[in-house]
Design an enzyme around this catalytic site. Structure first.
Site, PDB file in Angstrom:
ATOM      1  N   MET A 289     -11.230 -11.231   4.805  1.00  0.00           N
ATOM      2  CA  MET A 289     -11.343 -12.220   5.884  1.00  0.00           C
ATOM      3  C   MET A 289     -11.705 -11.523   7.191  1.00  0.00           C
ATOM      4  O   MET A 289     -11.546 -12.103   8.270  1.00  0.00           O
ATOM      5  CB  MET A 289     -10.035 -13.001   6.023  1.00  0.00           C
TER       6      MET A 289
ATOM      7  N   HIS B  36      -9.364  -3.255   8.790  1.00  0.00           N
ATOM      8  CA  HIS B  36      -8.486  -2.135   9.145  1.00  0.00           C
ATOM      9  C   HIS B  36      -8.543  -1.133   7.992  1.00  0.00           C
ATOM     10  O   HIS B  36      -9.281  -1.330   7.014  1.00  0.00           O
ATOM     11  CB  HIS B  36      -7.071  -2.632   9.431  1.00  0.00           C
TER      12      HIS B  36
ATOM     13  N   GLY C 145      -6.698  -0.559   5.565  1.00  0.00           N
ATOM     14  CA  GLY C 145      -6.438  -1.102   4.228  1.00  0.00           C
ATOM     15  C   GLY C 145      -7.723  -1.603   3.586  1.00  0.00           C
ATOM     16  O   GLY C 145      -8.030  -1.303   2.421  1.00  0.00           O
ATOM     17  N   HIS C 146      -8.496  -2.367   4.351  1.00  0.00           N
ATOM     18  CA  HIS C 146      -9.783  -2.856   3.842  1.00  0.00           C
ATOM     19  C   HIS C 146     -10.712  -1.673   3.529  1.00  0.00           C
ATOM     20  O   HIS C 146     -11.411  -1.671   2.514  1.00  0.00           O
ATOM     21  CB  HIS C 146     -10.481  -3.744   4.877  1.00  0.00           C
TER      22      HIS C 146
ATOM     23  N   ASP D 230      -1.138  -7.587  -1.302  1.00  0.00           N
ATOM     24  CA  ASP D 230      -1.060  -8.998  -1.689  1.00  0.00           C
ATOM     25  C   ASP D 230      -0.897  -9.052  -3.213  1.00  0.00           C
ATOM     26  O   ASP D 230      -1.798  -9.481  -3.934  1.00  0.00           O
ATOM     27  CB  ASP D 230      -2.318  -9.730  -1.222  1.00  0.00           C
TER      28      ASP D 230
ATOM     29  N   VAL E 183      -2.111   0.418   2.008  1.00  0.00           N
ATOM     30  CA  VAL E 183      -2.253   1.399   3.086  1.00  0.00           C
ATOM     31  C   VAL E 183      -1.295   1.007   4.204  1.00  0.00           C
ATOM     32  O   VAL E 183      -1.218  -0.168   4.586  1.00  0.00           O
ATOM     33  CB  VAL E 183      -3.708   1.442   3.598  1.00  0.00           C
TER      34      VAL E 183
HETATM   35  P1  AMP Z   1      -7.598 -10.083   3.860  1.00  0.00           P
HETATM   36  O1  AMP Z   1      -8.725  -9.750   4.767  1.00  0.00           O
HETATM   37  O2  AMP Z   1      -6.259 -10.015   4.510  1.00  0.00           O
HETATM   38  O3  AMP Z   1      -7.826 -11.353   3.083  1.00  0.00           O
HETATM   39  O4  AMP Z   1      -7.560  -8.930   2.777  1.00  0.00           O
HETATM   40  C1  AMP Z   1      -8.698  -8.591   2.029  1.00  0.00           C
HETATM   41  C2  AMP Z   1      -8.302  -7.606   0.970  1.00  0.00           C
HETATM   42  O5  AMP Z   1      -7.747  -6.447   1.565  1.00  0.00           O
HETATM   43  C3  AMP Z   1      -7.228  -8.161   0.016  1.00  0.00           C
HETATM   44  O6  AMP Z   1      -7.518  -7.742  -1.309  1.00  0.00           O
HETATM   45  C4  AMP Z   1      -5.966  -7.506   0.531  1.00  0.00           C
HETATM   46  O7  AMP Z   1      -4.973  -7.353  -0.461  1.00  0.00           O
HETATM   47  C5  AMP Z   1      -6.498  -6.152   0.987  1.00  0.00           C
HETATM   48  N1  AMP Z   1      -5.596  -5.553   1.950  1.00  0.00           N
HETATM   49  C6  AMP Z   1      -5.121  -6.107   3.094  1.00  0.00           C
HETATM   50  N2  AMP Z   1      -4.259  -5.262   3.704  1.00  0.00           N
HETATM   51  C7  AMP Z   1      -4.195  -4.148   2.925  1.00  0.00           C
HETATM   52  C8  AMP Z   1      -3.474  -2.920   3.011  1.00  0.00           C
HETATM   53  N3  AMP Z   1      -2.647  -2.658   4.012  1.00  0.00           N
HETATM   54  N4  AMP Z   1      -3.678  -2.002   2.035  1.00  0.00           N
HETATM   55  C9  AMP Z   1      -4.510  -2.250   1.002  1.00  0.00           C
HETATM   56  N5  AMP Z   1      -5.216  -3.394   0.871  1.00  0.00           N
HETATM   57  C10 AMP Z   1      -5.054  -4.322   1.803  1.00  0.00           C
END
Ligand code: AMP
Length: 300
Positions: A32, A36, A38-39, A152, A178
């Site tokens: 989305m 950061h 994590g992404h 998630d 992360v």
């Molecule tokens: P989002 O943008 O929050 O929908 O997340 C997109 C993807 O990034 C999803 O598969 C999340 O699980 C993953 N994600 C978000 N935060 C982290 C994190 N801290 N470490 C690893 N993956 C993450």
């Protein structure tokens, strides 16, 4: 090759089609945005396995329940595209909402049972929104592999189930969480925390780690573990706990005792920011989900 920015389904199909014709393996990271570390870890994992990497940036309205933070969700398109460029992403798909949802939406992908637990009851319609948009994105991008974060954990289990049941020819890869230096799981929503709330938020991972240590020292009783996690979270400051649960990592169903691998999952509201985190523990050994650690919960 330089990064291509696509906003329509046709542009994506054309670019991916060309890559496929050239024999390239297509890796996909749905996000989305507000990228950061994590992404970026997902993008890097895709880069290792695949020779053509697609990232989607789409704040999906249907996965936000009424009254949730859809409007105030951070949107940082230019910085995200730059980050993708630095990571040598081949294609960014950043559609407008009316590209993903044409007309009145009559079709929903629903995964039962796995969505009745943990975040499900607290976020009505959330997982339907997630599975529906991921199904659409899989059909648009048609990747060989797609990368999701263990942060998630429930989402990853639900997506795996949908992918298997609908015969999507996509390998689902789940990557470690992360974290910030103090253990807080990276999240786009952390940006909403005040400095006091940010300090308090570190208690989430601390409480999970303390639970993992108790398991390592021989505690097996889930009720006791849940009570201690709850007490640790409440001792750190005012918060609203949506749930503290210990579940089977594959079925997500509650367990009474920790007898093998178990997922310790929490959702906490600090102020108006809802944060989730989880840790995989094992009755035999403590399985760390910290960034960089080897993924131990392959079932996820
Ligand atoms: P989002 O943008 O929050 O929908 O997340 C997109 C993807 O990034 C999803 O598969 C999340 O699980 C993953 N994600 C978000 N935060 C982290 C994190 N801290 N470490 C690893 N993956 C993450």
């Amino acid at each position: 090759m330089s990064l291509k920015l696509a906003t329509t389904v046709d542009e994506v199909r054309e670019a991916v089609g060309r890559a496929r014709q050239a024999g390239r393996k297509v890796g996909f990271v749905p996000t989305m945005g507000a990228l950061h570390a994590g992404h970026l870890s997902l993008i890097r994992a895709a880069r290792v396995d695949c020779s053509f990497v697609v990232v989607s940036l789409f704040v999906n309205p249907t996965q936000f329940a009424l009254g949730e933070d859809y409007q105030k969700y951070p949107r940082t398109l230019d910085a995200d595209v730059e980050a993708c460029r630095r990571e040598k992403v081949d294609l960014v798909f950043a559609p407008a909402a009316d590209v993903m949802y044409t007309g009145e939406p009559l079709t929903t992908v629903h995964v039962a049972k796995l969505t009745d637990v943990l975040c499900g009851p607290h976020r009505p319609g959330h997982f339907d929104g997630v599975t529906t948009v991921v199904a659409k994105l899989f059909n648009i991008v048609q990747p060989d592999a797609a990368y999701f974060g263990r942060k998630d954990a429930q989402q990853a289990v639900v997506i795996k189930q949908m992918t298997a049941e609908l015969f999507f020819p996509v390998e689902i890869v789940v990557c470690p969480t992360v974290r910030e230096d103090d253990g807080l799981a990276m999240s786009s929503r952390n940006a909403h925390l005040s400095s006091d709330q940010r300090a308090q938020a570190a208690s989430i991972y601390a409480a999970l780690e303390a639970a993992a240590e108790r398991v390592a020292r021989g505690e097996r009783n889930v009720a006791t573990l849940v009570e201690q996690i709850t007490a640790d979270l409440e001792a750190a400051g005012r918060c609203k706990i949506d749930y503290v649960s210990i579940v089977d990592p594959e079925t997500l169903q509650a367990v009474d005792r920790v007898t093998g691998p178990a997922l310790v999952a929490v959702a906490v509201r600090i102020g108006s920011t809802r944060l989730i985190d989880n840790l995989l523990v094992d009755a035999g050994s403590v399985a760390s989900n910290n960034g960089g650690a080897q993924p131990t919960g392959e079932a996820l």
